[in-house]
Structures are given as structure tokens and as C-alpha cells.
Write an enzyme that holds these catalytic residues in place. Structure first.
Site, PDB file in Angstrom:
ATOM      1  N   GLY A  39     -10.722 127.948   5.248  1.00 57.19           N
ATOM      2  CA  GLY A  39     -11.660 128.391   4.935  1.00 57.19           C
ATOM      3  C   GLY A  39     -11.903 130.185   3.760  1.00 57.19           C
ATOM      4  N   PRO A  41      -4.738 127.834   6.616  1.00 57.13           N
ATOM      5  CG  PRO A  41      -3.751 129.597   7.004  1.00 57.13           C
ATOM      6  CD  PRO A  41      -4.156 128.612   7.174  1.00 57.13           C
ATOM      7  NE  ARG A  58     -10.780 126.710  -6.765  1.00 55.52           N
ATOM      8  CZ  ARG A  58     -10.749 127.945  -7.076  1.00 55.52           C
ATOM      9  NH1 ARG A  58     -11.442 128.762  -8.188  1.00 55.52           N
ATOM     10  NH2 ARG A  58     -12.434 128.456  -6.191  1.00 55.52           N
ATOM     11  CB  CYS A  64     -11.151 116.914 -27.677  1.00 55.74           C
ATOM     12  SG  CYS A  64     -10.288 117.474 -29.054  1.00 55.74           S
ATOM     13  CD  GLU A  65     -15.171 118.298 -20.806  1.00 53.36           C
ATOM     14  OE1 GLU A  65     -14.909 117.101 -21.689  1.00 53.36           O
ATOM     15  OE2 GLU A  65     -15.719 118.643 -20.340  1.00 53.36           O
ATOM     16  CE1 TYR A  81      -7.224 122.875  -2.491  1.00 54.70           C
ATOM     17  CE2 TYR A  81      -7.472 125.298  -1.842  1.00 54.70           C
ATOM     18  CZ  TYR A  81      -7.205 124.574  -1.123  1.00 54.70           C
ATOM     19  OH  TYR A  81      -7.457 123.976  -0.010  1.00 54.70           O
TER      20      TYR A  81
HETATM   21  C1  PLP Z   1      -9.355 120.200   6.304  1.00 53.79           C
HETATM   22  C2  PLP Z   1      -8.906 121.207   5.701  1.00 53.79           C
HETATM   23  N1  PLP Z   1      -8.678 122.298   5.926  1.00 53.79           N
HETATM   24  C3  PLP Z   1      -8.167 123.600   5.956  1.00 53.79           C
HETATM   25  C4  PLP Z   1      -8.729 123.575   3.893  1.00 53.79           C
HETATM   26  C5  PLP Z   1      -8.583 125.060   3.629  1.00 53.79           C
HETATM   27  O1  PLP Z   1      -9.522 125.399   2.604  1.00 53.79           O
HETATM   28  P1  PLP Z   1      -8.769 126.748   2.197  1.00 53.79           P
HETATM   29  O2  PLP Z   1      -7.989 126.976   1.315  1.00 53.79           O
HETATM   30  O3  PLP Z   1     -10.003 127.396   1.273  1.00 53.79           O
HETATM   31  O4  PLP Z   1      -8.388 127.507   2.980  1.00 53.79           O
HETATM   32  C6  PLP Z   1      -9.010 122.346   3.274  1.00 53.79           C
HETATM   33  C7  PLP Z   1      -9.940 121.868   2.207  1.00 53.79           C
HETATM   34  O5  PLP Z   1     -10.274 121.489   1.655  1.00 53.79           O
HETATM   35  C8  PLP Z   1      -9.789 121.133   4.307  1.00 53.79           C
HETATM   36  O6  PLP Z   1     -10.114 120.315   3.635  1.00 53.79           O
END
Ligand code: PLP
Length: 416
Positions: free
Chosen positions: A258, A297, A336, A368-369, A397
Site C-alpha cells: 500500500g 510492497p 496508469r 489512436c485515442e 504497474y
Molecule cells: C494482496 C496484495 N498485496 C500487495 C499489493 C501491493 O500493493 P502496493 O504495490 O501498493 O504496495 C497488492 C496490490 O494490489 C495486493 O493486491
């Protein structure tokens, strides 16, 4: 020459030119072509050490860092992390297979699927010792059937992913706990509070070893999320105490991922030290007897350790707008901003980092968007044809969410 807020172990402004891992960005593009993702070992390592340091001085037990490989499954990054005493957070059998092929021991993988099929369960438990998170009592039913049929005598370790009733994320699409997200979308993840004990009971009765409790609240926290995140930590530890009192020897608590890197200058980063200290103190007071805690992470480890280099094909004016038209597309490389309105990636003109007369420029991709723009009217030294633009914080991501929309190729990647 002004020190830029984004300079780190990897990126440097040297006399107005962007240097990437000690080399001029323009020279890297000259050698490897563009668009190109460039990732940095030293920045990943520095992020990893920062995390370890944040937890080291606390009262928390042994820390397991489980890399959320969905953030970036680049093989060389995985190889690099393998040597750093890292676990893996995997969300699909494909991720589990790749982690194992890269050399991660399966017993150091925690699998957290959603809507998972019988085939998925069979495939993951086919490896030696991964921990499988139970996301739903209904999922547990299929796990029990598969255990009976396929693995009657195998020791299978499981943990319970619960939904603590609070979630936080930078976008409604990335809030993964609570009843509904901030836009009203019902949250599909985890087991409701009232069914947690039952998940432990049923899995133990069926011969599984339930050894952990897991939560993941969402992705992309900032300082503003701290209060709710700490409240969710409180709930998790209280729940674990209840589970242990009911006779289940929980070995670990997994707090998920997170926390992220700084995507833009004014972003107030999530205070990881406060978070880790809070977890340590609360655990010490709780009397809970566990071996380790885990965090997962993704963004934090690799986000600011990656950039995308793109070349300006031409600069165009239309109805008063200035466009730098680049040789990459958002969906193909950095989806993203196209997916999340809240997502922002800072863009640097590598060929001229600073200027006395920057102007609003829209960085337009080659798809094309209309939504295929990396930045709208951003204030930047005006690019010229042939300049190399660097899109920052592209380590997480981006490549892993890329597509071949318009049948454009996904950019190549190098690790420096
Ligand atoms: C179960 C789980 N753990 C960890 C993460 C990693 O999150 P972050 O990249 O924000 O640290 C995610 C992201 O979707 C997740 O679904």
C-alpha cells in the site's frame, strides 16, 4: 543548476542533462533504442534497505518482505531480489510459476488470489509449500475438495485474508478493503469479520495448517491515509488475539502493501516509520505470540526505480495547444494515467532538464485515442524533435499492465 525533487540513487540532473544510472539518458537511447524502460538495482536496494530500517528499531518480530510481483515481474528484477532474502506475494498461478522458475523457493511464496478456480488451486498447491490465502469460505470449499482428491497427505499451509472493514487507496479502483470503495463499488476481497474464526475452524478440520492472518487495504497511500491505516492495524491485531485465544497458533500477520513512492513534488509520503513503530508497539502490548510479520510492497520497492524513455517525433501546434508527440503510447507502456484519473507521472526533458521559459505542453502518445496523453498541459522546457523525455516512477504497474493496443510493441526493458 537546481537540485530536483526527484533525484535519487538512479536519476541525476547534471548541468541540465538527465543522467540515468550514471549515463546520459540520450546515450542510453542511442545505444538501446526507444521507447525503453530503464530500471535500477541500486535504487531497488536503497528502497529495500529503507523498509528494513523502518522496522528494525521497533518491537515487531522478524520482518518478511514479500515482493508484490504484480508490480513488475521483470525477470532480472526477480533474479536480483532473490538474492536479498525476499519472499513473493503472488496473485495468479502464472506469477507462482515464474517465481519458482526464477529460483524462489515455493515455501517463500504467499498466494493471494481472487475468483480462483479449482485449476488455480491445484496448480499452486502442486508446488512445494506455498502459503495460500483463503479469500472466501466458498473458495475454502473448493480447496477442501481438491485437498481430498489431489493432496490427501500433503501438509498444506494456509492463511486467512480478512476484510477489516476499512480500506485506503489513491483511487477508488485501488481500495481493497471496507464495504464499498469511495465511488460505491462493492469490495470483493477478503472474508467478513464475522466469518474469520469459521475460516480457521473449517480449514483446520479439513487438515490444512492455518498459520496466518492477512489484510491488504489498498494501494498508493499518502500521509492522509495514516489514521485509517493505523485503525486497521489495531483491528487486525485484535482479531489475531481472538483467533489465537480460540486455539489457532497463528505464526504470522501479513499487513499487505500500500505505501508508495513520491509520484509528484507536493505529494506527502506515507510515514512508514510511524506505521512500523505503531505495529511494533501494538504487538508488544497485545501479548500475541507470533514468529514474524509480513508486508507486501510492490510500488514502494520498484516504483521510483524505473523510468520510461521516449523520443519526441515532432512538436505540433493545434488550436493554441502545444503537443510533444512521442514514440510510445500510454496503454502500451504506462496505462496508469489512462486507467486512474488520479495517477500522475512526472515528466522530465532529459535533453534540457531546466529552462527559464518552460511552457504548457501536452505529451501525446502514438495511439489512436484522445486519452492517450502522458501529461496534459504540463509546464516543461519546450521539447524539440529528437529530444528524449523521461517519464518517472515507471517501475511499478507500468510494464506489468502494458498491452499491445493498436498492435504497437510493448517497450523493451533494461536493468542497470
Ligand atoms: C494482496 C496484495 N498485496 C500487495 C499489493 C501491493 O500493493 P502496493 O504495490 O501498493 O504496495 C497488492 C496490490 O494490489 C495486493 O493486491
Amino acid at each position: 543548476m537546481t537540485k530536483q525533487w526527484w533525484e535519487n540513487k538512479f536519476l541525476e540532473n547534471r548541468d541540465g542533462k538527465l543522467f540515468v544510472g550514471g549515463r546520459k539518458a540520450e546515450a542510453i537511447v542511442e545505444e538501446f533504442g526507444s521507447p525503453l524502460f530503464v530500471y535500477s538495482r541500486s535504487q531497488i536496494l536503497s528502497n529495500l534497505e529503507a523498509l528494513r530500517k523502518a522496522f528494525a528499531g521497533t518491537q515487531a518480530p522478524d520482518l518478511r518482505i514479500c515482493y508484490a510481483m504484480k508490480a513488475n515481474a521483470n525477470r532480472e528484477i526477480l533474479e536480483f531480489l532473490k538474492g536479498k532474502n525476499i519472499w513473493i506475494d503472488a496473485v495468479s498461478p502464472g506469477e507462482v510459476d515464474l517465481a519458482v522458475r526464477t529460483g524462489f523457493p515455493a515455501r517463500k511464496i504467499i498466494f493471494t488470489g481472487t475468483s480462483i478456480s479449482a485449476q488455480d488451486i491445484k496448480s499452486v498447491f502442486g508446488h512445494e509449500g506455498p502459503i495460500v490465502n483463503i479469500d472466501a469460505l466458498e473458495q475454502l470449499e473448493s480447496m477442501i475438495e481438491i485437498k481430498k482428491k489431489e493432496f490427501p497427505d500433503k501438509i498444506l499451509r494456509v492463511s486467512v485474508r480478512w476484510n477489516p472493514g476499512i480500506g485506503r487507496g489513491f483511487s477508488p479502483k485501488t481500495v481493497t478493503a471496507g464495504r464499498v470503495s469511495s465511488d460505491g463499488t462493492p469490495i470483493k476481497f477478503g472474508i467478513e469479520e464475522k466469518h474469520v474464526l469459521s475460516a480457521f475452524e473449517k480449514s483446520a478440520q479439513a487438515g490444512f495448517q492455518p498459520i496466518g492472518l492477512h489484510q491488504h487495504l489498498g494501494s498508493g497511500w499518502t500521509e492522509d491515509d495514516l489514521g485509517d491505516v493505523l485503525e486497521a492495524v489495531n483491528r487486525m491485531i485484535d482479531k489475531a488475539v481472538q483467533v489465537q485465544k480460540a486455539g489457532f497458533p497463528i505464526e504470522f500477520l501479513d499487513f499487505g502493501g500500500g505505501f508508495g513512492p513520491k509520484y509528484f513534488e507536493d505529494q506527502k509520503p506515507f510515514p512508514i516509520h510511524e506505521y512500523s513503530r505503531f505495529i511494533g508497539n501494538k504487538l508488544a502490548r497485545s501479548g500475541l505470540d507470533i514468529e514474524s510479520i509480513a508486508i507486501e510492497p510492490g510500488k514502494y520497492l520498484v516504483g521510483n526505480a524505473g523510468i520510461l524513455l521516449m523520443r519526441v517525433e515532432y512538436v505540433k501546434r493545434s488550436y493554441g495547444h502545444l503537443f510533444a508527440c512521442v514514440n510510445a503510447g500510454t496503454f502500451n507502456a504506462v496505462p496508469r494515467p489512462a486507467i486512474y484519473v488520479q495517477a500522475h507521472h512526472h515528466i522530465v526533458n532529459s535533453s534540457e532538464v531546466e529552462s527559464d521559459s518552460p511552457q504548457p505542453v501536452t505529451i501525446a502518445g502514438n495511439l489512436c485515442e484522445t486519452g492517450d496523453v502522458f501529461g496534459k498541459n504540463i509546464i516543461i522546457p519546450v521539447p524539440k524533435k529528437g529530444d528524449v523525455l523521461a517519464l518517472l516512477c515507471a517501475g511499478a504497474y507500468c510494464r506489468s499492465m502494458a498491452s499491445k493496443f493498436n498492435l504497437r510493441e510493448i517497450p523493451a526493458e533494461i536493468l542497470v
